[in-house]
Every structure is written in C-alpha cells, then in structure tokens.
Scaffold this active site. Structure first.
Site, PDB file in Angstrom:
ATOM      1  N   TYR A 135       0.862  -1.181   0.000  1.00 12.65           N
ATOM      2  CA  TYR A 135       0.000   0.000   0.000  1.00 12.65           C
ATOM      3  C   TYR A 135       0.897   1.229   0.000  1.00 12.65           C
ATOM      4  CZ  TYR A 135      -3.543   3.391   1.571  1.00 12.65           C
ATOM      5  OH  TYR A 135      -4.384   4.462   1.675  1.00 12.65           O
TER       6      TYR A 135
ATOM      7  N   ASP B 179       9.387   2.860  -0.329  1.00 11.64           N
ATOM      8  CA  ASP B 179       8.342   3.531   0.445  1.00 11.64           C
ATOM      9  C   ASP B 179       8.579   3.188   1.915  1.00 11.64           C
ATOM     10  OD1 ASP B 179       6.150   4.527   1.693  1.00 11.64           O
ATOM     11  OD2 ASP B 179       4.664   3.563   0.395  1.00 11.64           O
TER      12      ASP B 179
ATOM     13  N   LYS C  84       4.468   9.173   8.748  1.00  6.99           N
ATOM     14  CA  LYS C  84       4.257   8.615  10.099  1.00  6.99           C
ATOM     15  C   LYS C  84       5.268   9.131  11.138  1.00  6.99           C
ATOM     16  CE  LYS C  84       1.749   4.750   8.147  1.00  6.99           C
ATOM     17  NZ  LYS C  84       0.359   4.657   8.463  1.00  6.99           N
TER      18      LYS C  84
HETATM   19  N1  PMP Z   1       2.881   4.203   2.243  1.00  6.57           N
HETATM   20  C1  PMP Z   1       2.826   3.283   3.224  1.00  6.57           C
HETATM   21  C2  PMP Z   1       3.849   2.193   3.266  1.00  6.57           C
HETATM   22  C3  PMP Z   1       1.835   3.374   4.206  1.00  6.57           C
HETATM   23  O1  PMP Z   1       1.782   2.440   5.180  1.00  6.57           O
HETATM   24  C4  PMP Z   1       0.896   4.428   4.157  1.00  6.57           C
HETATM   25  C5  PMP Z   1      -0.191   4.584   5.206  1.00  6.57           C
HETATM   26  N2  PMP Z   1      -0.525   3.503   5.906  1.00  6.57           N
HETATM   27  C6  PMP Z   1       1.004   5.345   3.117  1.00  6.57           C
HETATM   28  C7  PMP Z   1       2.014   5.221   2.174  1.00  6.57           C
HETATM   29  C8  PMP Z   1       0.048   6.486   3.016  1.00  6.57           C
HETATM   30  O2  PMP Z   1       0.256   7.392   4.049  1.00  6.57           O
HETATM   31  P1  PMP Z   1      -0.921   8.380   4.525  1.00  6.57           P
HETATM   32  O3  PMP Z   1      -1.963   7.535   5.151  1.00  6.57           O
HETATM   33  O4  PMP Z   1      -0.230   9.310   5.473  1.00  6.57           O
HETATM   34  O5  PMP Z   1      -1.403   9.099   3.307  1.00  6.57           O
END
Ligand code: PMP
Length: 429
Positions: A144, A239, A267
């Site tokens: 994701y 990511d 995060k």
């Molecule tokens: N990349 C990863 C690996 C994530 O875990 C998340 C959120 N869980 C995101 C991108 C997206 O981040 P956000 O919810 O702050 O938009």
C-alpha cells in the site's frame, strides 16, 4: 466493558461522515464491531470516551514510536504555536528538519516535505516519471502506498481489508500504467521489465511490507530489485512511510544495507502530526519545481507545527539510537510469548516480525511470504481475537492485514499483559 458513549458517538458520526469515519479501517467494519472513540493518550495507553483504558499497539498506525503525548514533542508544538501556525513562506525550522533527515537517511541528499504519506508517494512517482520520461511503474500486490490512483491496484491495508484492492474511480488509463509483481518473486519483476523494456519509470516497494501484514524480504530480493532497476534504467523507490525511523535511524535501507534512488517517508517523521517527505539523490530531486520542470507544491508543506513535532521526535531518535534495541527486545518477548500461547491453544498461525513491527496471521500455510498467502488468513478468527483482546484492554489493529507496533513507551509489563490476555483469548476463539 461499557462502551455506551462510543456507540452513541458512532451512530451520530455515521449521519455526518461516510461510514462514520475519515479513514476506512477505523470503522472496525471488518472485525464487526463498533469503534471506540478515543479521548486521550499518554505513553503506551489510550482512554476512550467511556473511560476504558487500553494498552495501545496501533500507535496511530505507526507514527508513535515514542508513545502518545511525549513531553518533548508536546512542548515543541506548544512553543511553536504561540508564534503562528502557518506562513506559506520559508522558515528556519524547515532547514533544520531537512538537515536532520539528510543526516539520518543514507540515500537522501535533498528532501521535500509534504503533509501525508500519500502525497509523498504520489509526488515521488511523478518525479520518477518526469526524470526518466517513462510512464509505467511496477508495484507489488499487497503493498500500500497511499490512495493516489496509480497505487490503488491490488493494494494492501484498508483496500485489502475491505476486499477493494482495485478501486472504482481509478481510470483504465491510470491502471494500465501500473504493473503488478509478486513480493519476494524477483522473476515476476524481471518478466515485467523484459515485456516493457524502456517504459518503466520506477519500481516502488515497501522494503519490509506492513500493509498485507508484516512480510520480511527473502534474502537477495531487494538486492535483486536494486540490480534490475539499475540494469533497465528505472528508479528504485523505497516507500519507508512505515519503516522509516522505525528499524534504525536510517530506516529499512540502512537496516538492510540497500540504497534506493528515492525514499518516501511519513508517520514517525511527523511525531504524530500530518507530515510526509520524499528525498533522494540531488541530481534527481533537482528536477522538481522551481529548480526543474516537475511540478509539486503544498500550502501547508513544511508547516511550522508539523516541523517542530517532527524535529523533536527525530532528535530523540538520533540522540538515543538504543531505542531500536529496546523496542526490538520487547517485540521479541512479545513474539515468543504469543508463539507459546498459540502452541498451547493449538491454533495454527504464522508470526512475522522485523524489529518492533509484527503480525500474527491466523494462517495454516506454514509461512506468509506474499499477498496470496496473506490473503488465505482466517479473518473471522482474527475478528474474534481482536474483539476479545479489546474487551480485555488490549488495543490491536482492527484488521488482520496490519502491524502490531511496539513502541519505546511500552513497558515489559505491558508486553506481559498482552501475552497473559492472549493466553486466555486464544483458548476461547
Ligand atoms: N505508504 C505506506 C507504506 C503506508 O503504510 C501508508 C499509510 N498507511 C502510506 C504510504 C500512506 O500514508 P498516509 O496515510 O499518510 O497518506
């Protein structure tokens, strides 16, 4: 457990917001419950509006490696707020934050701040496309990367939880440019490169996926991605929205010793405020406007409160790298205790753990190494487990396909409490 006020609040919320929430998994839908409304948090604990206390292993889905309302972070926000909350003009805090990130994350020479993980990945992909002048991207089933169109193809996290890995509203044209490979299967990536030679801008990967539950990379897999992307002239995007600053001060790339071209962060980097960032080689990053032609912007990007909170959190991590050993030791204790209990209860399961991130899959496959295997987990059993753990004061992610996060705020007693409660619960489900 009395949750009358939360039930009332959720009923009201459902009249006001789609599904009663501002982000899907919060609705507890996949675990068949009513979400508890949180009043406050401190350290490893949260309290709901009915006054129930929980030991929190969600940690706001990752940001809170230092626990809730850590004093230094709260003070930094308060001190900064007094002087104004947004200028849309350069501030020294942005220089300080950028310097910290560049010093901590090995592959980052230049960085741009944004306000969420989604913005970070979306912008990094546009930059990769602009830089390589190619359109296609390879992502992995079950990873994701936020909710931008290009990434909502066989996506993990909430999309997987709700059985919506491909979302309506994403155009065919956008979907066509996203090619899907299988995590831990290098041959699936090589085949896509061979079939689309000269067209692939980037491979984006969660180096250690957390969004189909935690999955460790097989030996040589990420090294293979590095070699393939270099061979075919594509960029490798790590990511690190979950893994950044979680496994070491330099994220998974430092932990695993692999250098991506671009890194996305979120995060932990915001200390609990809305922050994301992406960075990499200066030569690539300089393609961003106003230096280059790839457009990317944000009214609240580099926001003073967000920078102050993020800087306070990163400084604590930088000055006390022993945190990672402490967090891992507690996570190992947790893993061992759970394994013991699962064995005693005769429940088939797989536990995957890397550092302080862990997933207990109710899964009889013997191993979970990719999206397909993760998808064979018994989500009904997870729902029963989740509910009973919650009723006993342990707040876990309301989905099988997420992480259990151990933070620096958890004590050994907190870990032992989870183990003790799970011993009883595993026998009941
Ligand atoms: N990349 C990863 C690996 C994530 O875990 C998340 C959120 N869980 C995101 C991108 C997206 O981040 P956000 O919810 O702050 O938009």
């Amino acid at each position: 457990m009395n949750t009358v006020k939360s039930k009332e609040a959720y009923k009201k919320a459902c009249e006001l917001m789609p599904g009663g929430v501002n982000s899907p998994v919060r609705a507890f839908k996949s675990v068949g419950g009513n979400p508890v409304f949180i009043q406050k948090g401190k350290g490893a604990r949260v309290w709901d509006i009915d006054g129930n206390e929980y030991i929190d292993f969600v940690a706001s889905w990752g940001p809170l490696i230092l626990g809730h309302a850590r004093d230094e972070v709260v003070e930094a926000i308060q001190k900064t707020a007094v002087d104004g909350t947004s200028f849309g003009a350069p501030t020294l805090l942005e220089n300080e934050m950028a310097e910290l990130i560049i010093r901590m994350v090995p592959s980052v020479e230049k960085v741009r701040m944004v306000s969420s993980g989604t913005e970070a990945t979306m912008s990094a992909l546009r930059l990769a496309r602009g830089y390589t002048q190619r359109d296609k991207v390879i992502k992995f089933a079950g990873c994701y990367h936020g909710h931008a169109d290009s990434f909502l193809i066989q996506a993990g996290s909430g999309a997987m939880t709700f059985g919506l890995p491909d979302s309506p509203g994403v155009t065919k044209a956008a979907a066509q440019d996203t090619l899907i490979a299988s995590y831990n299967d290098l041959a699936s990536v090589e085949k896509l490169f061979e079939d689309n030679d000269g067209q692939i801008a980037a491979v984006i990967v969660e180096p250690i996926p957390g969004n189909m539950g935690v999955i460790p990379p097989a030996p040589g897999f990420l090294e293979g991605l590095r070699a393939l992307t270099s061979r075919y002239g594509a960029l490798l995007i790590f990511d690190e929205v979950i893994t950044g600053f979680r496994l070491s001060t330099g994220g998974a790339q430092q932990f695993l010793g692999i250098t991506p071209d671009l890194t996305t962060m979120g995060k932990i980097i915001g200390g609990g405020l809305p922050v994301g960032a992406f960075g990499g080689h200066a030569e690539i990053m300089n393609h961003l406007a106003p230096e280059g032609a790839v457009y990317q912007a944000g009214t609240l990007s580099g926001n003073p409160l967000a920078m102050a909170a993020g800087k306070a959190a990163l400084q604590i991590l930088k000055n006390d790298p022993g945190i990672y050993k402490r967090v891992e030791a507690k996570a190992v204790r947790l893993e061992e205790g759970l394994r013991n209990n699962l064995e005693k209860a005769g429940v088939p399961a797989v536990i995957n753990r890397v550092g302080g991130m862990m997933t207990l899959f109710f899964n009889d496959q013997g191993q979970v190494t990719n999206f397909e295997q993760a998808g064979k987990s018994d989500t009904k059993r997870y729902a029963a487990f989740f509910k009973k753990m919650l009723e006993n004061g342990i707040y876990l992610a309301p989905s099988q396909f997420e992480c259990t996060f151990v933070s620096d705020a958890h004590t050994e007693e907190d870990i032992d409490r989870l183990i003790e409660v799970s011993e009883k619960v595993l026998k009941e489900i």
